[in-house]
Design a protein around this motif. Structure first.
Motif, PDB file in Angstrom:
ATOM      1  N   ASN A 189       0.798  -1.228   0.000  1.00  0.00           N
ATOM      2  CA  ASN A 189       0.000   0.000   0.000  1.00  0.00           C
ATOM      3  C   ASN A 189       0.827   1.272   0.000  1.00  0.00           C
ATOM      4  N   ASP A 190       2.112   1.160  -0.314  1.00  0.00           N
ATOM      5  CA  ASP A 190       2.959   2.351  -0.446  1.00  0.00           C
ATOM      6  C   ASP A 190       2.641   3.041  -1.772  1.00  0.00           C
ATOM      7  N   PHE A 191       2.501   4.354  -1.701  1.00  0.00           N
ATOM      8  CA  PHE A 191       2.187   5.106  -2.925  1.00  0.00           C
ATOM      9  C   PHE A 191       3.480   5.666  -3.515  1.00  0.00           C
ATOM     10  N   PRO A 192       3.796   5.346  -4.756  1.00  0.00           N
ATOM     11  CA  PRO A 192       5.042   5.826  -5.373  1.00  0.00           C
ATOM     12  C   PRO A 192       4.956   7.296  -5.753  1.00  0.00           C
ATOM     13  N   SER A 193       6.101   7.882  -6.032  1.00  0.00           N
ATOM     14  CA  SER A 193       6.115   9.243  -6.559  1.00  0.00           C
ATOM     15  C   SER A 193       5.538   9.221  -7.977  1.00  0.00           C
ATOM     16  N   LYS A 194       5.238  10.396  -8.530  1.00  0.00           N
ATOM     17  CA  LYS A 194       4.650  10.449  -9.873  1.00  0.00           C
ATOM     18  C   LYS A 194       5.572   9.817 -10.911  1.00  0.00           C
ATOM     19  N   THR A 195       6.876  10.115 -10.787  1.00  0.00           N
ATOM     20  CA  THR A 195       7.839   9.550 -11.739  1.00  0.00           C
ATOM     21  C   THR A 195       7.896   8.039 -11.607  1.00  0.00           C
ATOM     22  N   GLN A 196       7.957   7.548 -10.368  1.00  0.00           N
ATOM     23  CA  GLN A 196       7.966   6.108 -10.129  1.00  0.00           C
ATOM     24  C   GLN A 196       6.697   5.447 -10.659  1.00  0.00           C
ATOM     25  N   LEU A 197       5.572   6.095 -10.415  1.00  0.00           N
ATOM     26  CA  LEU A 197       4.289   5.527 -10.835  1.00  0.00           C
ATOM     27  C   LEU A 197       4.250   5.323 -12.339  1.00  0.00           C
ATOM     28  N   ILE A 198       4.708   6.310 -13.087  1.00  0.00           N
ATOM     29  CA  ILE A 198       4.673   6.231 -14.554  1.00  0.00           C
ATOM     30  C   ILE A 198       5.646   5.168 -15.067  1.00  0.00           C
ATOM     31  N   THR A 199       6.904   5.242 -14.617  1.00  0.00           N
ATOM     32  CA  THR A 199       7.924   4.321 -15.139  1.00  0.00           C
ATOM     33  C   THR A 199       7.653   2.877 -14.721  1.00  0.00           C
ATOM     34  N   LEU A 200       7.304   2.674 -13.453  1.00  0.00           N
ATOM     35  CA  LEU A 200       7.067   1.322 -12.967  1.00  0.00           C
ATOM     36  C   LEU A 200       5.794   0.726 -13.558  1.00  0.00           C
ATOM     37  N   SER A 201       4.797   1.565 -13.800  1.00  0.00           N
ATOM     38  CA  SER A 201       3.553   1.086 -14.418  1.00  0.00           C
ATOM     39  C   SER A 201       3.803   0.668 -15.865  1.00  0.00           C
ATOM     40  N   PHE A 202       4.606   1.450 -16.588  1.00  0.00           N
ATOM     41  CA  PHE A 202       4.970   1.080 -17.961  1.00  0.00           C
ATOM     42  C   PHE A 202       5.697  -0.258 -17.971  1.00  0.00           C
ATOM     43  N   GLN A 203       6.562  -0.450 -16.982  1.00  0.00           N
ATOM     44  CA  GLN A 203       7.320  -1.684 -16.879  1.00  0.00           C
ATOM     45  C   GLN A 203       6.394  -2.889 -16.747  1.00  0.00           C
ATOM     46  N   HIS A 204       5.380  -2.778 -15.900  1.00  0.00           N
ATOM     47  CA  HIS A 204       4.421  -3.870 -15.716  1.00  0.00           C
ATOM     48  C   HIS A 204       3.551  -4.064 -16.953  1.00  0.00           C
ATOM     49  N   MET A 205       3.204  -2.974 -17.624  1.00  0.00           N
ATOM     50  CA  MET A 205       2.383  -3.107 -18.820  1.00  0.00           C
ATOM     51  C   MET A 205       3.145  -3.866 -19.910  1.00  0.00           C
ATOM     52  N   PHE A 206       4.417  -3.532 -20.081  1.00  0.00           N
ATOM     53  CA  PHE A 206       5.194  -4.198 -21.117  1.00  0.00           C
ATOM     54  C   PHE A 206       5.524  -5.635 -20.746  1.00  0.00           C
ATOM     55  N   ALA A 207       5.570  -5.946 -19.445  1.00  0.00           N
ATOM     56  CA  ALA A 207       5.813  -7.329 -19.022  1.00  0.00           C
ATOM     57  C   ALA A 207       4.686  -8.251 -19.484  1.00  0.00           C
ATOM     58  N   MET A 208       3.449  -7.757 -19.431  1.00  0.00           N
ATOM     59  CA  MET A 208       2.314  -8.604 -19.821  1.00  0.00           C
ATOM     60  C   MET A 208       1.967  -8.440 -21.296  1.00  0.00           C
ATOM     61  N   PHE A 209       2.505  -7.430 -21.944  1.00  0.00           N
ATOM     62  CA  PHE A 209       2.058  -7.014 -23.269  1.00  0.00           C
ATOM     63  C   PHE A 209       2.158  -8.131 -24.303  1.00  0.00           C
ATOM     64  N   GLY A 210       3.348  -8.757 -24.409  1.00  0.00           N
ATOM     65  CA  GLY A 210       3.554  -9.751 -25.451  1.00  0.00           C
ATOM     66  C   GLY A 210       2.588 -10.915 -25.357  1.00  0.00           C
ATOM     67  N   SER A 211       2.421 -11.460 -24.148  1.00  0.00           N
ATOM     68  CA  SER A 211       1.526 -12.611 -23.967  1.00  0.00           C
ATOM     69  C   SER A 211       0.071 -12.226 -24.176  1.00  0.00           C
ATOM     70  N   THR A 212      -0.312 -11.058 -23.687  1.00  0.00           N
ATOM     71  CA  THR A 212      -1.712 -10.640 -23.766  1.00  0.00           C
ATOM     72  C   THR A 212      -2.168 -10.408 -25.201  1.00  0.00           C
ATOM     73  N   ILE A 213      -1.298  -9.850 -26.042  1.00  0.00           N
ATOM     74  CA  ILE A 213      -1.687  -9.628 -27.445  1.00  0.00           C
ATOM     75  C   ILE A 213      -1.498 -10.878 -28.288  1.00  0.00           C
ATOM     76  N   LEU A 214      -0.670 -11.824 -27.810  1.00  0.00           N
ATOM     77  CA  LEU A 214      -0.417 -13.027 -28.591  1.00  0.00           C
ATOM     78  C   LEU A 214      -1.665 -13.910 -28.665  1.00  0.00           C
ATOM     79  N   VAL A 215      -2.376 -14.042 -27.556  1.00  0.00           N
ATOM     80  CA  VAL A 215      -3.569 -14.906 -27.529  1.00  0.00           C
ATOM     81  C   VAL A 215      -4.601 -14.480 -28.576  1.00  0.00           C
ATOM     82  N   PRO A 216      -5.025 -13.207 -28.610  1.00  0.00           N
ATOM     83  CA  PRO A 216      -6.001 -12.836 -29.640  1.00  0.00           C
ATOM     84  C   PRO A 216      -5.458 -12.986 -31.056  1.00  0.00           C
ATOM     85  N   GLN A 217      -4.158 -12.764 -31.238  1.00  0.00           N
ATOM     86  CA  GLN A 217      -3.568 -12.949 -32.566  1.00  0.00           C
ATOM     87  C   GLN A 217      -3.692 -14.399 -33.019  1.00  0.00           C
TER      88      GLN A 217
END
Length: 425
Positions: A9-37
């Motif tokens: 429940n720790d809230f990151p700084s704005k910079t952390q929130l953006i960069t770390l969120s992008f990191q998690h999005m790209f971690a799931m990105f390949g697998s998530t788009i592969l299934v519908p393809q």
């Protein structure tokens, strides 16, 4: 245990929130788009619904579980069967809604009766071989995609598949930082660049695409007739036997990573219900069934950033990205060979994870009971056996293998005693 950089429940700084969120999005990105393809659904809808399902999951689990929900690979073959290999995608959506409802019913029983009955129903000797079937049954599809174009062998396209495959292997084996958590995405990128160099990509669709575009929704009563049939239900719902077991495994692993007991708090019934509701809403909009993602658990373990707000941020970014028309058009241009190359590794890993489950649980194949159960599941599932009652009523392949495995486990003598709840985590 290492101290977390950011706890649940720790809230990151704005910079952390953006960069770390992008990191998690790209971690799931390949697998998530592969299934519908692979099954002929919309990658944009898959992204959109993954974000929505993740937000639903976070709310229902009371913002205690930092898990991301992406497209489930367990349903690739059932979706192909339910849709008659892409001709009727609405059938898969009906089946996925039924899957979501089944999750809800299971969560209700767990809430009232605990979950030991589920562990008895789905021991490793049943789930392990069924997971192997999921990967191995798709192996022919992966190789065909990698080698062939319009049913004819293509050396050029096969080289693209091999470059993709070896790139993903390199990132999996030789990198130990954040890059090792997203080999599918990185393999797709390397394979795509190589494909562009050898000239097998047509960029016309990207040039013509708008910067902002609505995803291709698939809505009941508008884009397809809502007609529930036994064949749809039998193709999709039995796979719940495997995906719920996968869900429990992810919750246990995630709990160990973040030093929490998620089976007890917020409770397995909440997380399974959240997973089911996410799948139901996804299907309602035209997206594939959802599951918690091992890739994102890997990111948590590597970075020691456990904040649920970062996961929430990744979900929001996925939703926004789904409306990025140029990017979605670019995804549609990924050559089939590249998808085939990454699928060779991915489907193999799925099969191997089933084998690993058997090894980690010390399944003794010196016992005829275990040998019989696993052998029957593998041959029925990979061989594509079907129990046909009529032209519209049949249980086949993976679904039949799972059901037969459960029955054999219940009726054959020598079943092992399930652990007590306090021993599970």
């Amino acid at each position: 245990m290492n101290k977390p950089v950011l706890d649940i429940n720790d809230f990151p700084s704005k910079t952390q929130l953006i960069t770390l969120s992008f990191q998690h999005m790209f971690a799931m990105f390949g697998s998530t788009i592969l299934v519908p393809q692979l099954v002929g659904l919309s990658p944009a809808i898959a992204l959109l619904t993954s974000g929505i399902a993740t937000i639903i999951f976070l709310f229902i689990t009371q913002f205690k579980v930092p898990a991301y929900l992406g497209s489930s690979f367990a349903f690739i073959t059932p979706i192909l069967i339910a849709t008659n290999f892409g001709e009727n995608p609405g059938n898969a959506m009906i089946g996925a809604m039924a899957v979501g409802i089944t999750y809800s019913l299971v969560s209700l029983v767990i809430w009232k009766a605990g979950y030991k009955w589920l562990m008895r129903l789905l021991p490793p000797i049943v789930v392990g071989p069924v997971i192997m079937v999921i990967g191995l049954a798709l192996s022919g599809t992966a190789v065909d995609m990698a080698m062939n174009v319009n049913d004819e062998y293509s050396f050029l396209h096969f080289t693209a598949a091999l470059v993709t495959l070896f790139a993903a292997i390199v990132f999996t084996v030789y990198f130990k930082n954040i890059l090792s958590a997203m080999p599918i995405l990185l393999g797709l990128i390397i394979g795509y660049i190589y494909s562009a160099i050898i000239g097998i990509i047509d960029f016309t669709a990207v040039k013509e695409a708008k910067w902002f575009a609505m995803p291709d929704f698939l809505l009941p009563g508008i884009h397809y007739e809502f007609n529930i049939t036994s064949s749809i239900l039998l193709a999709m719902v039995p796979i719940v036997l495997v995906t719920i077991s996968e869900h429990i495994g992810h919750q246990l692993v995630l709990g160990k990573v973040v030093n929490r007991n998620y089976i007890k708090d917020p409770g397995l019934h909440r997380s399974i219900f959240a997973d089911g509701l996410g799948t139901f809403v996804s299907a309602l909009l035209g997206g594939p069934p959802k599951t918690t993602y091992g890739e994102n658990i890997g990111v948590l373990a590597i970075t020691r950033v456990y904040s649920v707000y970062v996961i929430f941020g990744a979900a929001v970014l996925a939703i926004l990205f789904a409306f990025f028309g140029k990017a979605m058009a670019l995804i549609q241009t990924i050559p089939t060979a590249v998808l085939g190359g990454i699928s060779i590794l991915l489907f193999g890993i799925i099969a191997s994870s089933g084998l690993r489950m058997l090894v980690e649980n010390k399944i003794d194949f010196g016992k005829n009971r275990n040998l019989v159960i696993s052998s029957v599941i593998l041959v029925i599932g990979i061989g594509g056996a079907a129990l046909r009652f009529s032209e519209t009523f049949a249980i086949e392949g993976m679904a039949l293998a799972a059901i037969v495995g459960v029955i054999l486990n219940l009726i054959l003598p020598g079943r092992e005693i399930v652990q007590d709840e306090d021993e599970i985590n």
